[in-house]
Design an enzyme around this catalytic site. Structure first.
Site, PDB file in Angstrom:
ATOM      1  N   ARG A  82       1.288  -1.172  -0.342  1.00 35.53           N
ATOM      2  CA  ARG A  82       0.236  -0.729   0.016  1.00 35.53           C
ATOM      3  C   ARG A  82       0.739   1.285   0.150  1.00 35.53           C
ATOM      4  NH1 ARG A  82      -4.550  -2.583   3.650  1.00 35.53           N
ATOM      5  NH2 ARG A  82      -5.473  -4.742   2.255  1.00 35.53           N
ATOM      6  N   GLU A 130     -12.648 -15.020  11.561  1.00 31.64           N
ATOM      7  CA  GLU A 130     -12.549 -13.885  10.445  1.00 31.64           C
ATOM      8  C   GLU A 130     -12.619 -14.682   8.967  1.00 31.64           C
ATOM      9  OE1 GLU A 130     -10.014 -11.031   9.227  1.00 31.64           O
ATOM     10  OE2 GLU A 130     -10.537 -10.024   7.520  1.00 31.64           O
ATOM     11  N   LYS A 187     -16.282 -11.646  12.534  1.00 29.01           N
ATOM     12  CA  LYS A 187     -15.995 -10.676  11.473  1.00 29.01           C
ATOM     13  C   LYS A 187     -15.823 -11.423  10.206  1.00 29.01           C
ATOM     14  CE  LYS A 187     -11.763  -8.221  10.459  1.00 29.01           C
ATOM     15  NZ  LYS A 187     -10.623  -7.002  10.281  1.00 29.01           N
ATOM     16  N   SER A 206     -14.089  -4.328   6.008  1.00 30.69           N
ATOM     17  CA  SER A 206     -14.874  -3.751   4.416  1.00 30.69           C
ATOM     18  C   SER A 206     -14.897  -4.178   3.448  1.00 30.69           C
ATOM     19  CB  SER A 206     -14.022  -2.417   4.667  1.00 30.69           C
ATOM     20  OG  SER A 206     -12.834  -2.518   4.662  1.00 30.69           O
ATOM     21  N   GLY A 207     -13.341  -5.558   3.308  1.00 31.32           N
ATOM     22  CA  GLY A 207     -13.189  -6.141   1.902  1.00 31.32           C
ATOM     23  C   GLY A 207     -12.843  -5.424   0.554  1.00 31.32           C
ATOM     24  N   GLY A 208     -12.084  -4.234   0.837  1.00 30.76           N
ATOM     25  CA  GLY A 208     -11.729  -3.141  -0.102  1.00 30.76           C
ATOM     26  C   GLY A 208     -13.330  -2.685  -0.720  1.00 30.76           C
ATOM     27  N   ARG A 226      -9.139  -0.911   5.360  1.00 28.12           N
ATOM     28  CA  ARG A 226      -9.281   0.014   4.273  1.00 28.12           C
ATOM     29  C   ARG A 226     -10.712   0.676   4.617  1.00 28.12           C
ATOM     30  NH1 ARG A 226      -8.631  -5.166  -0.016  1.00 28.12           N
ATOM     31  NH2 ARG A 226      -9.915  -5.993   1.845  1.00 28.12           N
TER      32      ARG A 226
HETATM   33  P1  13P Z   1     -10.772  -4.686   5.227  1.00 31.22           P
HETATM   34  O1  13P Z   1     -11.208  -3.964   6.027  1.00 31.22           O
HETATM   35  O2  13P Z   1      -9.506  -3.674   4.633  1.00 31.22           O
HETATM   36  O3  13P Z   1     -11.426  -5.899   4.537  1.00 31.22           O
HETATM   37  O4  13P Z   1      -9.713  -5.427   6.751  1.00 31.22           O
HETATM   38  C1  13P Z   1      -9.994  -5.628   7.117  1.00 31.22           C
HETATM   39  C2  13P Z   1      -9.132  -6.812   7.960  1.00 31.22           C
HETATM   40  O5  13P Z   1      -9.087  -6.729   9.402  1.00 31.22           O
HETATM   41  C3  13P Z   1      -8.941  -7.594   7.031  1.00 31.22           C
HETATM   42  O6  13P Z   1      -8.076  -8.706   7.654  1.00 31.22           O
END
Ligand code: 13P
Length: 352
Positions: free
Chosen positions: A33, A177, A219, A261-263, A294
């Site tokens: 990033r 998660e 998550k 948030s997954g992008g 993100r």
């Molecule tokens: P994002 O919200 O960017 O998807 O990251 C969450 C996260 O902790 C991924 O493991």
């Protein structure tokens, strides 16, 4: 295991209309990033960026817990104060990512298994001594031609359950998660099927390993059509599908669901979480919170670009996204929030 402490910590992580900030990017992910924005990929640059985050004024008003990375939990502010103390002083519970990343799953082309169980008991004990009170482990499930396989879902669910049991033994609340990725052409319906199957398998394995559901946080991904699916869906359709899927697969004893948030673009993530809380908050057995990296950090990172002169503007942008996430989690988010004076920093031009 102190059962009551685990239950209390899990509740606090999703209390007060707040959510979690994931700032646990591994060094390779953080460097990737940084590279896109021309920021040096050094330990000092990562330290400076994390100092910017943890010293953001007012962060504790929106954030209940922060997920750190092994390098970060050992780092300090320029003045020598350990980050973990700065976080705790802001009223934020320190957490730690403990998986060691997703590797190719043997015999399953295109699929991953998350590693990190070897030596985990000892690492968890050290993190607890350092002050961490919760942990995170991310499994990734990719959709594609014939994927995910049952083998991938089962192997990842079992690893998540073994990690979660070890966390609770060490006094840390496990954030579990299983992430169904957005990449692909799949429909919303297909994402729901896979998410439901993954969650059912995860909870079956958690049960098998004796994990106390009241002392954990889930998550998951929001159910979404693939990024390249020709048919994208409204916030309401996405929320309906997600809630339907969760109701079928997540036991009511789990205190909170904190979405990754997954992008998703930051504003869209807020819009969707808001729609979910507006329509379903009072009818769900769990708190519907967030655990984003993100969606909270990206605008701030783009403003900072490694320059001291941009720190204040970047902190304002970070705080703004944290506040939008909090509002969404309470069902109080409005697109107009994106146009208030607090967002000036977001549109401010970073110094060249
Ligand atoms: P994002 O919200 O960017 O998807 O990251 C969450 C996260 O902790 C991924 O493991």
């Amino acid at each position: 295991m102190n059962t009551q402490e685990l239950i209390d910590t899990a509740k606090k992580m999703v209390a007060g209309g707040k959510g979690l900030l994931a700032m646990d990017e591994s060094n390779p992910t953080c460097n990737k990033r940084f590279a896109k924005l021309g920021i040096p990929q050094t330990e000092e640059a990562r330290r400076a960026y994390r100092e910017l985050i943890v010293t953001t004024p007012g962060l504790g008003d929106s954030i209940s817990g922060a997920i750190l990375y092994d390098e970060t939990i050992r780092q300090r502010k320029k003045d020598g104060t350990p980050f973990i103390n700065v976080i705790a002083d802001a009223g934020i519970i320190p957490g730690i990512k403990v998986d060691t990343g997703a590797k190719d799953l043997a015999g399953h082309p295109g699929e991953k298994i998350t590693e990190g169980l070897d030596g985990l008991r000892e690492r968890l004990s050290e993190y607890f001594q350092m002050g961490a009170r919760f942990a995170k482990w991310r499994a990734v499930i990719a959709l594609g031609e014939g994927n995910p396989s049952r083998g991938c879902i089962e192997a990842n669910a079992q690893a998540l359950a073994r990690y979660a049991a070890l966390c609770q033994e060490a006094g840390l609340v496990p954030v579990v998660e299983p992430e169904v990725l957005m990449e692909g052409q799949h429909t919303l319906e297909r994402c729901c099927q896979v998410t439901e199957e993954a969650l059912r398998t995860v909870f079956s394995q958690l049960h098998g390993q004796g994990v106390m559901l009241e002392g954990m946080i889930l998550k998951p991904n929001i159910a979404l059509p693939g990024l390249t699916c020709p048919q994208q869906e409204s916030a309401d359709a996405v929320v309906d599908a997600t809630v339907h899927c969760l109701l079928r697969s997540v036991p009511a004893a789990v205190p909170g669901i904190a979405f990754l948030s997954g992008g998703q673009p930051a504003e869209l993530a807020s819009e969707r979480l808001n729609a979910m809380n507006v329509r379903f908050k009072s009818r769900m057995p769990w708190e519907l919170a967030f655990s984003s990296a993100r969606a909270i950090q990206q605008p701030a990172l783009e403003i900072w670009r490694g320059k001291d002169s941009n720190v204040v503007a970047a902190q304002q942008a970070l705080n703004h996204r944290a506040r939008c996430s909090r509002a969404a989690r309470r069902g109080e988010y409005d697109a107009a929030m994106e146009r208030t004076p607090a967002t000036i920093a977001q549109v401010a031009k970073p110094a060249a």
